[in-house]
Design an enzyme around this catalytic site. Structure first.
Site, PDB file in Angstrom:
ATOM      1  CE  LYS A 237     -40.136  -3.187  20.672  1.00 17.82           C
ATOM      2  NZ  LYS A 237     -39.413  -2.938  19.277  1.00 17.82           N
TER       3      LYS A 237
ATOM      4  CB  CYS B  83     -35.936  -7.969  15.686  1.00 17.08           C
ATOM      5  SG  CYS B  83     -35.327  -6.501  16.287  1.00 17.08           S
TER       6      CYS B  83
HETATM    7  O1  LIG Z   1     -38.879  -5.997  14.483  1.00 16.08           O
HETATM    8  C1  LIG Z   1     -38.292  -4.810  14.745  1.00 16.08           C
HETATM    9  N1  LIG Z   1     -37.962  -3.802  13.964  1.00 16.08           N
HETATM   10  C2  LIG Z   1     -37.638  -2.978  14.124  1.00 16.08           C
HETATM   11  O2  LIG Z   1     -37.191  -2.001  12.890  1.00 16.08           O
HETATM   12  N2  LIG Z   1     -36.957  -2.402  15.169  1.00 16.08           N
HETATM   13  C3  LIG Z   1     -37.475  -3.144  16.083  1.00 16.08           C
HETATM   14  C4  LIG Z   1     -36.348  -3.121  17.273  1.00 16.08           C
HETATM   15  O3  LIG Z   1     -35.250  -2.817  17.140  1.00 16.08           O
HETATM   16  O4  LIG Z   1     -36.966  -3.375  18.337  1.00 16.08           O
HETATM   17  N3  LIG Z   1     -38.079  -4.415  16.144  1.00 16.08           N
END
Ligand SMILES: O=C1NC(=O)NC(C(=O)O)N1
Length: 310
Positions: free
Chosen positions: A45, A131
């Protein structure tokens, strides 16, 4: 018998499939499930300097054709993921993993990357420049001047393998301009695409997620044509030394075949992994191998980038 082995930079992977950042990668439990699946590797993540709770829930919603999310970069913080990655370097010395990260400020991004540079981490770093879900924060890679300045500063001190996670671009001139920037740097890869930012899903009379009055990143079947276009546009434009990871709209082996045909050397799976779980890796791998065997392709290099034009 076809093999779906691949390489990114100087690293070999037994399989060209992995999770997309954000899916099955929040903590050790989820990451271990990907390690123990048919995936060739995983990406964490996206880590920020401090842990983050993320946006208010509900913030993720599956639809028939994909998903919408406005997670807001919830994560356990950089130190948690670095500690786990360093532990894996001892327990799985033959494996290479990806570390996704981004700062909530330019200063934080440099602090994070300097920590990686100074650490014993020997895998690949994926800098998330895309993001769409942190209120008030733009998708960095839509500002090419800022992106060029950031990469110039980063490569003055960062000497380990680094790639960038990109938002989808929608204009040929933007492909030209973005590729011209990326070609200036010793990037190991670019990853196309992150979710299509700020879509809106309505069910009955309501939005389906709480943050930003329902606006969120779109994934799944909706975005494959955009993902393939970005993979191929950059494949056509980038120095061959910069490899491409294809992300977006992969439900089947055929979808993965198309990403590779467009130029991808690795394929990431997000929405489908969220819906189906890590068993998806075995299914999709077998489907891709069946297609390759039928066509007489032994490795993905036999057809990578060889999209035919009319
Ligand atoms: O880079 C991102 N892309 C997404 O679609 N969602 C996540 C997020 O919102 O953390 N981050």
């Amino acid at each position: 018998m076809a093999t779906t082995k691949t390489h990114i930079g100087n690293f070999e992977f037994e399989n060209c499939f992995m999770n997309a950042a954000g899916v099955y990668c929040y903590d050790r439990n989820e990451l271990e499930q990907v390690i123990n699946s048919q995936a060739g590797t995983f990406v964490t993540k996206t880590a920020t300097l401090q842990s983050r709770p993320g946006n208010p829930e509900p913030r993720y919603h599956d639809t028939a054709l994909g998903s919408i999310n406005s997670m807001g970069l919830p994560n356990l913080g950089f130190d948690y993921y670095l500690e786990y990655l360093l532990e894996l370097q001892k327990t799985h010395p033959d494996r290479t993993f990806f570390f996704s990260l981004v700062g909530m400020s330019t200063e934080d991004t440099h602090t994070l990357l300097k920590k990686v540079q100074e650490s014993d981490f020997n895998g690949i770093t994926e800098l998330n420049l895309s993001c769409p879900n942190v209120p008030g924060k733009p998708q960095i890679a839509y500002d090419l001047e800022t992106t060029e300045k950031l990469l110039t500063d980063i490569f003055s001190y960062f000497k380990k393998p680094l790639g960038v996670k990109l938002p989808p671009y929608f204009d040929i001139v933007h492909f030209d301009q973005a590729a011209a920037v990326f070609n200036k740097f010793p990037l190991t890869f670019i990853n196309c695409v992150n979710s299509i930012g700020n879509g809106l899903v309505v069910e009955d009379e309501s939005v389906v997620i709480k943050p930003k009055n329902g606006f969120g990143g779109i994934g799944g079947e909706y975005i494959k044509p955009t993902a393939l276009a970005n993979v191929h546009a950059f494949y056509q434009r980038l120095n061959p030394s910069i490899q491409i990871i294809g992300t977006g709209g992969v439900l089947t082996g055929q979808d993965a075949f198309e990403h590779i045909l467009c130029g991808a050397s690795m394929v990431q799976i997000g929405t489908t992994l969220h819906k189906e779980g890590p068993a998806a890796f075995e299914r999709i791998t077998n489907e891709l191998k069946a297609i390759m065997n039928k066509k007489g392709y032994k490795t993905i290099e036999d057809f990578r980038g060889k999209l035919k034009y009319l």
